[in-house]
Enzyme design. Structure first.
Site, short mmCIF file in Angstrom:
data_model
loop_
_atom_site.label_atom_id
_atom_site.label_comp_id
_atom_site.label_asym_id
_atom_site.label_seq_id
_atom_site.Cartn_x
_atom_site.Cartn_y
_atom_site.Cartn_z
N GLU A 250 0.83 -1.21 0.00
CA GLU A 250 0.00 0.00 0.00
C GLU A 250 0.86 1.25 0.00
O GLU A 250 2.01 1.21 0.44
CB GLU A 250 -0.88 0.02 1.26
CG GLU A 250 -1.91 -1.07 1.28
CD GLU A 250 -2.67 -1.12 2.60
OE1 GLU A 250 -2.33 -0.38 3.54
OE2 GLU A 250 -3.62 -1.92 2.68
N LYS A 252 2.36 4.44 1.47
CA LYS A 252 2.58 4.91 2.84
C LYS A 252 2.36 6.42 2.82
O LYS A 252 3.18 7.17 2.28
CB LYS A 252 4.00 4.58 3.32
CG LYS A 252 4.24 5.02 4.75
CD LYS A 252 5.65 4.70 5.20
CE LYS A 252 5.82 4.88 6.70
NZ LYS A 252 5.53 6.23 7.17
N ARG A 257 -1.95 9.51 12.14
CA ARG A 257 -2.85 8.38 12.28
C ARG A 257 -4.10 8.76 13.04
O ARG A 257 -4.02 9.45 14.05
CB ARG A 257 -2.07 7.31 13.07
CG ARG A 257 -2.70 5.97 13.03
CD ARG A 257 -1.70 5.02 12.51
NE ARG A 257 -2.21 3.67 12.52
CZ ARG A 257 -1.47 2.61 12.73
NH1 ARG A 257 -0.18 2.74 12.98
NH2 ARG A 257 -1.99 1.41 12.66
N ARG A 272 -3.17 8.34 17.88
CA ARG A 272 -2.50 7.16 18.41
C ARG A 272 -2.06 7.35 19.85
O ARG A 272 -1.64 6.42 20.51
CB ARG A 272 -1.34 6.74 17.51
CG ARG A 272 -0.20 7.69 17.46
CD ARG A 272 0.66 7.36 16.28
NE ARG A 272 1.93 6.79 16.68
CZ ARG A 272 2.84 6.41 15.81
NH1 ARG A 272 2.61 6.50 14.52
NH2 ARG A 272 3.97 5.92 16.21
N PHE A 343 -6.74 2.39 5.87
CA PHE A 343 -5.96 1.21 5.49
C PHE A 343 -6.27 -0.04 6.31
O PHE A 343 -5.73 -1.10 6.05
CB PHE A 343 -4.46 1.51 5.50
CG PHE A 343 -3.94 2.06 6.80
CD1 PHE A 343 -3.73 1.24 7.88
CD2 PHE A 343 -3.67 3.41 6.93
CE1 PHE A 343 -3.26 1.74 9.08
CE2 PHE A 343 -3.19 3.93 8.12
CZ PHE A 343 -2.99 3.08 9.20
N ARG A 419 4.57 -3.45 17.81
CA ARG A 419 5.34 -3.19 16.59
C ARG A 419 5.59 -4.56 15.98
O ARG A 419 6.34 -5.36 16.52
CB ARG A 419 6.65 -2.49 16.94
CG ARG A 419 7.31 -1.82 15.75
CD ARG A 419 8.45 -0.93 16.18
NE ARG A 419 8.04 0.36 16.71
CZ ARG A 419 7.59 1.38 15.99
NH1 ARG A 419 7.49 1.27 14.69
NH2 ARG A 419 7.24 2.52 16.55
N LYS A 425 7.46 -1.19 6.76
CA LYS A 425 7.49 0.09 6.04
C LYS A 425 8.78 0.21 5.24
O LYS A 425 9.84 -0.23 5.70
CB LYS A 425 7.34 1.26 7.00
CG LYS A 425 8.31 1.26 8.14
CD LYS A 425 8.02 2.39 9.12
CE LYS A 425 8.93 2.29 10.32
NZ LYS A 425 8.59 3.11 11.44
P1 AMP Z 1 6.42 5.45 10.75
O1 AMP Z 1 5.64 6.64 11.16
O2 AMP Z 1 7.60 5.78 9.89
O3 AMP Z 1 6.71 4.54 11.89
O4 AMP Z 1 5.47 4.59 9.77
C1 AMP Z 1 4.31 3.97 10.19
C2 AMP Z 1 3.13 4.89 10.05
O5 AMP Z 1 2.78 5.09 8.67
C3 AMP Z 1 1.86 4.34 10.63
O6 AMP Z 1 1.82 4.50 12.02
C4 AMP Z 1 0.79 5.15 9.92
O7 AMP Z 1 0.56 6.34 10.65
C5 AMP Z 1 1.44 5.53 8.60
N1 AMP Z 1 0.81 4.94 7.40
C6 AMP Z 1 0.65 5.59 6.22
N2 AMP Z 1 0.09 4.82 5.30
C7 AMP Z 1 -0.15 3.61 5.87
C8 AMP Z 1 -0.71 2.38 5.40
N3 AMP Z 1 -1.14 2.23 4.15
N4 AMP Z 1 -0.76 1.35 6.28
C9 AMP Z 1 -0.31 1.49 7.56
N5 AMP Z 1 0.23 2.62 8.04
C10 AMP Z 1 0.31 3.68 7.22
#
Ligand code: AMP
Length: 567
Positions: A250, A252, A257, A272, A343, A419, A425
């Protein structure tokens, strides 16, 4: 329950630094704790309500000092002076009561019920005269407390208990107290805590030894849950290796969130951090009501901002101010429009879906959302076995101004608060970290009066470890972005110690920084230092425990070494 009994436990926990000892102290306490006293557990954690509740004590240092001055008939300035000497305001209070109050110590005994009762009135008080009312509620408690009790009361008020217990210690203590440390039981307890965010509820069931009932503790519409978090991988190939084939990939999205709850006509939005953000996003509420089918559901989504003229997607910083804003909501809504990218779905029409595979959840999602670009869409997704197609999709995501992609295992369940290794990611190599501010220094010259250099920390097993100082990227003028003035105002609320120009700050404020390189360093407690760190954004949407961990920093350091070798 007598407060003195709880204080004994606080003291024992602070005196023992070893985790096993702490667990034992807690387990013994839990065994003895009567069910009718279960709310003492909130105080045990330095809170007055369950974790999911929005009602926090919210007492500033200034107010705590005022109350202490009043309760002990001491000059405020004297208290501030002592505070600067001793550091911990709890200890200042303890000392003051010892010397001042002997003769007046009345016969009141302080109970945990009385404390909860008074402290729970604090968040309800607002507007004119509320400060005076708050003061008298606090003073009433302080005047019936012994010196040792005062230390913890003051620390509770300023939300800095300093007894060093972590979530993991609590779950282990529950397991030890009621299930002989059985591994399966520990997992079930952990999951029940993550779903309910209410220690008292989990304690009550665990005390009866009912594992089956604990397993049934579920998520509920209207009560926020901790979201599932992703792990990082280097590239698409590594993602396939970890997850197998096929996988869902998907976009990102680079926003923040939101967990969207709906029941009948009520929509509630939670960040969150479990904070209610419904008022801040009236259009999100509207789009959900109009374009998502279902009587009740809980959606997991990323909210992304876009330019109202060009419709180009904007990085998180652009809309971050909307998260906490209480006024001018309509104006901000028009200036900084957002799109909801859904998502995941974790609850649908009366049933929790967290134990269903992602494949099924995402299928339900696609069925119930009517896509309206720039309002609400189901996250762009492909399901594929083909690495080439996956790479193309990744490139397209970047071209569309998004951060990267997420890879998700089709069979995986939703694990609140974890986690997980089944949601990954992938971003192009970017040297950025989310860190927390734990200290600062007042500036000189034209920056006098402002905090101007900020000590950053990463997270390691309940501890925050220093990793560098940042001053670059913060603006002198308010209009240009996050300014020294704004940061100083925010951080002043959390100062817990002052030594000359240096201050120690309660770890509350999460920030994003970029850097040029990570070096090993004996200067900082993490053992690492960031070279040329630069502030990029405040992250009001993130929890202190969400920041980069020491092991992630180590990984980034190793990766950078590998790149030097081969690059
Ligand atoms: P990070 O903030 O770098 O830890 O990346 C994870 C975050 O990406 C998640 O907590 C979501 O807020 C965000 N996110 C964006 N798009 C998506 C998606 N398609 N699925 C899950 N998380 C997503």
């Amino acid at each position: 329950m007598l407060y003195s009994k709880l204080v004994e436990i606080y003291e024992a926990l602070s005196a023992n630094t070893k985790r096993l000892e702490k667990t034992k102290i807690l387990a013994d306490f839990l065994k003895d704790l009567h069910e009718s006293d279960k709310e003492v557990l909130y105080l045990m954690l330095g809170q007055i309500y369950p974790e999911y509740s929005e009602k926090k004590i919210g007492v500033s240092h200034q107010l705590a000092i005022k109350a202490l001055a009043k309760a002990t008939a001491t000059n405020e300035k004297e208290i501030v002076k002592e505070w600067k000497n001793i550091g911990d305001i709890g200890k200042v209070a303890e000392k003051l009561i010892k010397t001042k109050k002997q003769s007046t110590l009345d016969s009141h005994v302080l109970t945990t019920e009385k404390i909860l009762n008074n402290l729970r009135k604090l968040p309800e008080l607002e507007g004119k005269g509320s400060v005076e009312k708050k003061l008298s509620l606090i003073v009433e408690l302080l005047t019936s407390a012994s010196s040792l009790e005062t230390k913890y009361l003051i620390r509770t008020l300023i939300e800095d208990l300093r007894i060093g217990i972590q979530d993991s210690t609590i779950k282990e203590a529950l397991s030890q107290a009621f299930f002989d440390k059985d591994k399966e039981a520990t997992k079930i307890i952990e999951s029940a805590l993550d779903k309910s965010n209410d220690l008292a509820v989990v304690f009550k069931i665990a005390k009866k030894g009912r594992l089956k009932e604990l397993e049934k503790v579920s998520i509920e519409i209207g009560k926020p849950i901790k979201v599932m978090l992703a792990q990082k991988v280097k590239n698409i190939h590594e993602g396939f290796e970890a997850l197998g084939k096929p996988v869902a990939i998907e976009y990102k999205y680079d926003g923040f969130r939101l967990l969207i709850h709906k029941k009948d006509d009520n929509v509630t939005l939670f960040t969150r951090r479990l904070e209610n953000a419904t008022k801040q996003f009236p259009e999100v509420v509207l789009y959900v009501k109009e374009y998502v089918k279902g009587d009740s559901f809980m959606l997991d989504a990323e909210i992304v901002g876009y330019d109202k003229k060009t419709k180009e997607y904007q990085p998180f910083q652009a809309i971050s101010q909307r998260i906490k804003r209480k006024h001018d909501i309509e104006k901000l809504k028009n200036e900084l429009p957002v799109e909801i990218n859904v998502f995941d779905i974790v609850y649908y029409n009366g049933k929790s879906l967290i134990n269903e595979p992602f494949e099924k959840r995402t299928a339900i999602l696609k069925k119930i959302i009517k896509n309206h670009p720039y309002k609400i869409i189901a996250a762009k997704q492909i399901i594929t076995k083909d690495e080439k197609k996956a790479e193309e999709f990744y490139k397209k995501a970047l071209k569309d101004n998004q951060e990267g992609v997420m890879m998700k295992k089709l069979q995986a369940v939703y694990q609140p608060g974890k986690r997980v290794g089944h949601m990954l990611k992938i971003k192009p190599e970017e040297r950025d970290l989310d860190l927390i501010i734990i200290g600062a220094e007042y500036g000189k010259g034209k920056r006098v009066g402002w905090l101007s250099s900020f000590i950053l920390a990463c997270y390691d097993n309940g501890k925050y470890l220093e990793i560098g100082k940042v001053g670059t990227g913060i603006k002198e003028k308010t209009e240009q972005g996050v300014s020294f003035d704004e940061l100083t105002k925010k951080l002043k609320l959390y100062i817990i110690e002052e030594h000359g120009r240096e201050v120690r700050i309660k770890p509350k404020l999460v920030v994003s920084v970029t850097y040029q390189e990570i070096q090993k360093s004996p200067t900082y407690s993490s053992g690492f230092a960031l070279r040329f760190p630069r502030f990029t954004a405040l992250r009001p949407d993130r929890n202190p425990s969400d920041i980069a961990t020491l092991s992630e920093v180590k990984k980034d350091y190793e990766k950078q070494k590998r790149n030097w070798r081969y690059g």
